[in-house]
Design an enzyme around this catalytic site. Sequence first.
Site, mmCIF file in Angstrom:
data_model
loop_
_atom_site.group_PDB
_atom_site.id
_atom_site.type_symbol
_atom_site.label_atom_id
_atom_site.label_comp_id
_atom_site.label_asym_id
_atom_site.label_seq_id
_atom_site.Cartn_x
_atom_site.Cartn_y
_atom_site.Cartn_z
ATOM 1 N N GLY A 128 -6.289 7.859 7.434
ATOM 2 C CA GLY A 128 -7.202 8.939 7.064
ATOM 3 C C GLY A 128 -6.701 10.266 7.608
ATOM 4 O O GLY A 128 -5.531 10.386 7.996
ATOM 5 N N LYS B 21 3.610 5.076 -16.211
ATOM 6 C CA LYS B 21 4.363 3.937 -15.658
ATOM 7 C C LYS B 21 5.828 4.321 -15.484
ATOM 8 O O LYS B 21 6.458 4.001 -14.497
ATOM 9 C CB LYS B 21 4.257 2.701 -16.563
ATOM 10 C CG LYS B 21 2.937 1.971 -16.522
ATOM 11 C CD LYS B 21 2.802 1.098 -15.317
ATOM 12 C CE LYS B 21 1.623 1.264 -14.460
ATOM 13 N NZ LYS B 21 0.522 2.028 -14.549
ATOM 14 N N LYS C 201 -0.457 2.538 -2.744
ATOM 15 C CA LYS C 201 -1.297 1.721 -3.622
ATOM 16 C C LYS C 201 -2.732 2.209 -3.625
ATOM 17 O O LYS C 201 -3.396 2.236 -4.647
ATOM 18 C CB LYS C 201 -1.228 0.262 -3.161
ATOM 19 C CG LYS C 201 -2.069 -0.692 -3.995
ATOM 20 C CD LYS C 201 -1.518 -0.823 -5.396
ATOM 21 C CE LYS C 201 -2.324 -1.727 -6.286
ATOM 22 N NZ LYS C 201 -1.999 -1.481 -7.706
ATOM 23 N N HIS D 107 1.809 21.373 -32.400
ATOM 24 C CA HIS D 107 1.264 22.555 -31.723
ATOM 25 C C HIS D 107 2.105 22.925 -30.502
ATOM 26 O O HIS D 107 1.648 23.644 -29.624
ATOM 27 C CB HIS D 107 -0.194 22.303 -31.335
ATOM 28 C CG HIS D 107 -1.067 22.011 -32.514
ATOM 29 N ND1 HIS D 107 -1.408 22.975 -33.439
ATOM 30 C CD2 HIS D 107 -1.613 20.851 -32.970
ATOM 31 C CE1 HIS D 107 -2.148 22.439 -34.395
ATOM 32 N NE2 HIS D 107 -2.284 21.135 -34.130
ATOM 33 N N TRP E 278 1.663 6.097 6.066
ATOM 34 C CA TRP E 278 2.041 6.929 4.920
ATOM 35 C C TRP E 278 1.798 8.358 5.383
ATOM 36 O O TRP E 278 0.656 8.769 5.603
ATOM 37 C CB TRP E 278 1.152 6.566 3.739
ATOM 38 C CG TRP E 278 1.556 7.166 2.433
ATOM 39 C CD1 TRP E 278 2.543 6.730 1.592
ATOM 40 C CD2 TRP E 278 0.962 8.308 1.794
ATOM 41 N NE1 TRP E 278 2.599 7.529 0.481
ATOM 42 C CE2 TRP E 278 1.652 8.497 0.576
ATOM 43 C CE3 TRP E 278 -0.062 9.187 2.129
ATOM 44 C CZ2 TRP E 278 1.338 9.533 -0.307
ATOM 45 C CZ3 TRP E 278 -0.375 10.208 1.254
ATOM 46 C CH2 TRP E 278 0.316 10.368 0.052
ATOM 47 N N ARG F 282 0.818 -1.210 0.000
ATOM 48 C CA ARG F 282 0.000 0.000 0.000
ATOM 49 C C ARG F 282 0.852 1.260 0.000
ATOM 50 O O ARG F 282 0.366 2.341 -0.314
ATOM 51 C CB ARG F 282 -0.924 0.006 1.212
ATOM 52 C CG ARG F 282 -1.940 -1.122 1.203
ATOM 53 C CD ARG F 282 -2.658 -1.216 2.527
ATOM 54 N NE ARG F 282 -3.561 -0.096 2.757
ATOM 55 C CZ ARG F 282 -4.828 -0.041 2.350
ATOM 56 N NH1 ARG F 282 -5.336 -1.048 1.674
ATOM 57 N NH2 ARG F 282 -5.574 1.002 2.622
HETATM 58 C C1 F6R Z 1 -0.607 3.911 -11.399
HETATM 59 C C2 F6R Z 1 -1.611 3.641 -10.381
HETATM 60 C C3 F6R Z 1 -2.494 4.751 -9.942
HETATM 61 C C4 F6R Z 1 -3.925 4.238 -9.719
HETATM 62 C C5 F6R Z 1 -4.810 5.353 -9.143
HETATM 63 C C6 F6R Z 1 -6.245 4.900 -8.971
HETATM 64 O O1 F6R Z 1 0.100 2.771 -11.727
HETATM 65 O O2 F6R Z 1 -1.717 2.552 -9.890
HETATM 66 O O3 F6R Z 1 -2.472 5.812 -10.846
HETATM 67 O O4 F6R Z 1 -4.427 3.786 -10.943
HETATM 68 O O5 F6R Z 1 -4.298 5.755 -7.906
HETATM 69 O O6 F6R Z 1 -6.321 3.812 -8.104
HETATM 70 P P1 F6R Z 1 -7.620 2.918 -8.030
HETATM 71 O O7 F6R Z 1 -7.751 2.213 -9.331
HETATM 72 O O8 F6R Z 1 -7.374 1.974 -6.888
HETATM 73 O O9 F6R Z 1 -8.774 3.839 -7.791
#
Ligand code: F6R
Length: 615
Positions: free
Chosen positions: A102, A488, A610, A507, A75, A27
């Site tokens: 949160g 990525k 994550k 452009h 985090w 995460r």
């Molecule tokens: C990039 C990535 C993020 C998620 C974004 C949305 O590799 O994983 O950009 O796509 O944070 O996350 P979800 O799909 O869990 O809402």
Amino acid sequence: MCGIVGYVGGQSALDVVVAGLKRLEYRGYDSAGVAVLADGGLAAAKKSGKLVHLEKELAERPLAAGSVGIGHTRWATHGGPTDANAHPHLDNAGRVAVVHNGIIENFAALREELAERGHELLSETDTEVVAHLLAEEFSSVGDLAEAMRLVCRRLDGAFTLVAVHADQPDVVVGARRNSPLVVGVGEGENFLASDVSAFIAHTRSAIELGQDQVVELTREGVVVTDFEGAPADVRAFHVDWDASAAEKGGYDHFMLKEIVEQPKAVADTLLGRIDASGRLTLDEVRIPDAVLREADKVVIVACGTAFHAGLIAKYAIEHWTRIPCEVELASEFRYRDPILGQRTLVVAISQSGETMDTLMALRHAREQGAKVLAVCNTNGSTIPRESDAVLYTHAGPEVAVASTKAFLTQLVACYLLALYLGQVRGTKWGDEIRAVVRELARSGEEVERVLETMEPVRALARSLAHKDTILFLGRHVGYPVALEGALKLKELAYMHAEGFAAGELKHGPIALIEEDLPVVVVVPSPKGRSVLHDKIVSNIQEIRARGARTIVIAEEGDDAVVPFADHLVRVPATPTLLQPLVSTVPLQVFACELATARGNEVDQPRNLAKSVTVE
Ligand code: F6R
């Protein structure tokens, strides 16, 4: 985002909690801590940095053994990632410990109030106020669950809280508002966690908690109430992933494993969605056909990679159904007063089902009367629960922070949804739908073929590891693929990478082209769409004439690109709209390899989480 684990049972709480935290590492976090109830007291340890630092601390200064405990990976939001700011946070007497995911928005006022009453707060976090408030309430009510309910009523913001109190040593209490928390139900033991991966090694029976609920866990049972103490309705579910699905399975990184799992993920997402006569049967789409027929607009909300899936879905939805479709970054959506109504179908795409921006967007949409359909990978998560309907992707657990297999399955789910809308509204004939479904069913094998030919892409990535910038170009559905390739690379290789619509180049962005600048070009299918194809071949020539090193992703048999490609990556021929299913894969492999060559942590890139559970 923060990971939370709570345990009560017959095993060593420390072992269960630390193992659970390891499974939540994906995460993203920057400090970790644990608290265990033992010998009539409470013992805690916390450390900035990764879990290995906490484990070292626990080896040097072992905690007393106990069978009730909580743990946390943090985090940082309020206050840097220091030992003092790491969770758990304790009250001044050291009797209560709390962990939190949160943001408590009114923490400053609560902190001031506590200081006036003589509490000494030791960290810069918003969380610490909760430990002190719980201690105060517990001293008057003598019950941790009731103390939690009283405290929650005073908190603003988003929170998952899990707490223990040394004076009630057989209980773990949790609370949730807008942040994830799932219960794992075992035999003589029970678990709390941010997601099921923390406890699937012990049990696959789970309960999803709703909004504004407090849960009390003992060895014997689970009691859930609302914040007022009234019994709450909960939904039990069976986790269909097993523990091995969340292991690396011999790969160096989860990301690699998840890239390789894509053919299966694609096939699983298609499974059971077509009946014997070839009609789509999306049973989870509980929105009545009449409502789908009446819809006059589709609005897709999502973030990051899921947003890119949405951009591709727009092409399919508009082409196959002729319903106008907008795609919006969830974080921008509700702040611009979007025009929504009862005939708007909002599609919220989210792997985790917990992304706060997407959740807030869907709530806003529902408040305006729109119907919301979630495309989601995580059973028991908040976004599907709060939506009118859900189309699950069956990617299995995605552990690496960078999304790969979830993206491909989001595409599959969106194609299915677009076809389903076409079926319901009569804009697509049955045989047309069956033809696309057949192509979709083949796409798993095509992804497999792409994966078999990735060695040159890996070698190329290694050879470009010293570069500062790589650009990505595409047209039509190749444009979101270019955006995804750039994302990525940014998140994994920490490199400047940008995706552009190839037609936009002249452009402005063409000024960036200089000698030997690598530019990846996603070339659309030459068949049937020759205008688009010819135009991108011209774009390749334009950049090459200005010194760019061209890396061309083109279909097998597309000979027109050969003279202009410094590096050529072949993908199987597919219908134009489905091409992202194959053309994204080399870009995932490219980013993964390039990040590895730069010595970066592939599964947990810096600063990223994550599941982004704050706005
Ligand atoms: C990039 C990535 C993020 C998620 C974004 C949305 O590799 O994983 O950009 O796509 O944070 O996350 P979800 O799909 O869990 O809402």
